[in-house]
Motif scaffolding. Structure first.
Motif, PDB file in Angstrom:
ATOM      1  N   UNK A 123       0.830  -1.197   0.000  1.00  0.00           N
ATOM      2  CA  UNK A 123       0.000   0.000   0.000  1.00  0.00           C
ATOM      3  C   UNK A 123       0.865   1.248   0.000  1.00  0.00           C
ATOM      4  N   UNK A 124       0.364   2.259  -0.635  1.00  0.00           N
ATOM      5  CA  UNK A 124       0.821   3.628  -0.423  1.00  0.00           C
ATOM      6  C   UNK A 124      -0.415   4.507  -0.515  1.00  0.00           C
ATOM      7  N   UNK A 139      -2.234   2.202  -9.725  1.00  0.00           N
ATOM      8  CA  UNK A 139      -2.048   0.984  -8.952  1.00  0.00           C
ATOM      9  C   UNK A 139      -0.695   0.348  -9.212  1.00  0.00           C
ATOM     10  N   UNK A 140      -0.259   0.354 -10.454  1.00  0.00           N
ATOM     11  CA  UNK A 140       1.017  -0.281 -10.793  1.00  0.00           C
ATOM     12  C   UNK A 140       2.185   0.336 -10.029  1.00  0.00           C
ATOM     13  N   UNK A 173      -4.480   0.692  -5.055  1.00  0.00           N
ATOM     14  CA  UNK A 173      -3.714  -0.144  -4.152  1.00  0.00           C
ATOM     15  C   UNK A 173      -4.050  -1.607  -4.428  1.00  0.00           C
ATOM     16  N   UNK A 174      -3.526  -2.514  -3.625  1.00  0.00           N
ATOM     17  CA  UNK A 174      -3.777  -3.946  -3.801  1.00  0.00           C
ATOM     18  C   UNK A 174      -5.154  -4.266  -3.250  1.00  0.00           C
ATOM     19  N   UNK A 175      -6.104  -4.538  -4.161  1.00  0.00           N
ATOM     20  CA  UNK A 175      -7.508  -4.685  -3.775  1.00  0.00           C
ATOM     21  C   UNK A 175      -8.112  -6.031  -4.169  1.00  0.00           C
ATOM     22  N   UNK A 184       0.845  -9.223 -11.440  1.00  0.00           N
ATOM     23  CA  UNK A 184       1.757  -8.090 -11.560  1.00  0.00           C
ATOM     24  C   UNK A 184       2.587  -7.937 -10.292  1.00  0.00           C
ATOM     25  N   UNK A 185       1.930  -8.040  -9.136  1.00  0.00           N
ATOM     26  CA  UNK A 185       2.631  -7.870  -7.869  1.00  0.00           C
ATOM     27  C   UNK A 185       3.556  -9.051  -7.581  1.00  0.00           C
TER      28      UNK A 185
END
Length: 340
Positions: A123-124, A139-140, A173-175, A184-185
């Motif tokens: 997260x940021x 998001x990327x 964010x990572x959702x 991707x993550x």
């Protein structure tokens, strides 16, 4: 499945167990849980006072804002925090080394506790966007930053268990919005034992048209079904309910009313987030259907509570909703967790 409770070393949590881990162990035995997922606060707490067998997972610190300090953007840091001393107080330092040191210390704790998993938030997010949900980044960039942080932290650590990535609800964010987001993550993290911890409350918070628990459960099940075989990456679940549609609608467009002090803004934002992310218990037995779709190793009843009676009441409600899914994890032998 191991069933765990959440606890931290914040003073409010410790007061509920009378600062006595024997009382915490008694709570586990009374409620039928096998251990705690621990959120360690600071380096000064005497962690050696916690019996190793009580800790089944470690939740790493949630820094919220990472980009400016990680990129050494001094102008942005001063814009957010006001001065260098506030930066130091918040992060424990003024450079990315403070982030790495914090996480490595917590991974060392996880190693000492022999836990099979730790939790990390990819997260940021910045305070200016907590009310309007419209951050200007993509998001990327959040996921790339998170992977970079994790890779730096994991490069030198004795910990060998699972690193589980927890979903949030803030946009960009990572959702768990798609399998491509997951790919991707994970594709950027240089650590083989990386998976997902599904936070059900955070997933529900994405959809602000949900007005009832039954609607929420139906949405949750459909979202998990859409992940297909990626569901196998879900190694743990934070099982908690948040139906906060009305509150979010009422506060959309709210501001800090000109407040500039960082700590006051953070306090306002924290109160706001607690209203969104309610950490309540599921009461509808339909929630048990979630475990027909996934088979996590660990399920954490992650609740907000202000008293031991409130905590026990939420535990009882959610155990009842799960029915036969809930299995007592306390046996005649000492509970044991392993990162191997």
């Amino acid at each position: 499945m191991n069933f765990l409770l959440n606890i931290s070393t914040y003073s409010d949590d410790l007061e509920l167990i009378n600062h006595d881990w024997a009382s915490a162990e008694k709570l586990l035995a009374e409620t039928g849980f096998s251990g705690f997922e621990l959120y360690p606060v600071g380096k000064d707490y005497p962690y050696q006072s916690i019996p190793t067998e009580l800790i089944g997972g470690v939740h790493l610190r949630f820094f919220i804002m990472l980009e400016a300090i990680w990129r050494n953007d001094r102008a942005k840091l001063i814009e957010i925090f006001g001065d260098e001393e506030t930066v130091r107080t918040f992060y424990g330092g003024t450079t990315r080394d403070a982030i790495v040191d914090c996480y490595r210390h917590q991974l060392e704790l996880a190693h000492q506790f022999h836990v099979p998993y730790v939790v990390f938030h990819p997260v940021h997010y910045e305070l200016d966007y907590v009310f309007n949900w419209q951050p200007p980044w993509k998001m990327e960039s959040t996921l790339a930053l998170s992977a970079e942080v994790l890779n730096a932290v994991l490069a030198e650590t004795p910990y060998q268990g699972w690193v589980l990535l927890e979903n949030l609800w803030w946009p960009e964010n990572f959702r768990l919005d798609s399998t491509s987001e997951i790919d991707f993550l994970l594709g950027q993290i240089d650590y083989a034992k990386t998976g997902i911890v599904l936070d059900t409350g955070h997933l529900l918070n994405k959809n602000q048209s949900l007005g009832t628990e039954r609607e929420g459960i139906e949405y949750l099940l459909n979202e998990i079904k859409s992940l297909g075989r990626h569901r196998d990456l879900i190694k743990a679940v934070h099982l908690t309910k948040s139906i906060s549609r009305d509150y979010v609608r009422q506060t959309k467009g709210q501001t800090f009313n000109g407040e500039q002090d960082f700590w006051k803004k953070l306090s306002i934002a924290a109160r706001h987030v607690r209203q969104i992310d309610q950490h309540n218990a599921f009461e509808d037995a339909a929630i048990a259907e979630l475990f027909e779709l996934i088979s996590p190793d660990h399920v954490v009843f992650e609740f907000a509570y202000r008293s031991i009676s409130e905590w026990k009441e939420k535990i009882a409600l959610q155990k009842k909703a799960l029915g036969s899914i809930f299995q007592t994890c306390i046996t005649s032998s000492t509970p044991h967790f392993s990162s191997e």
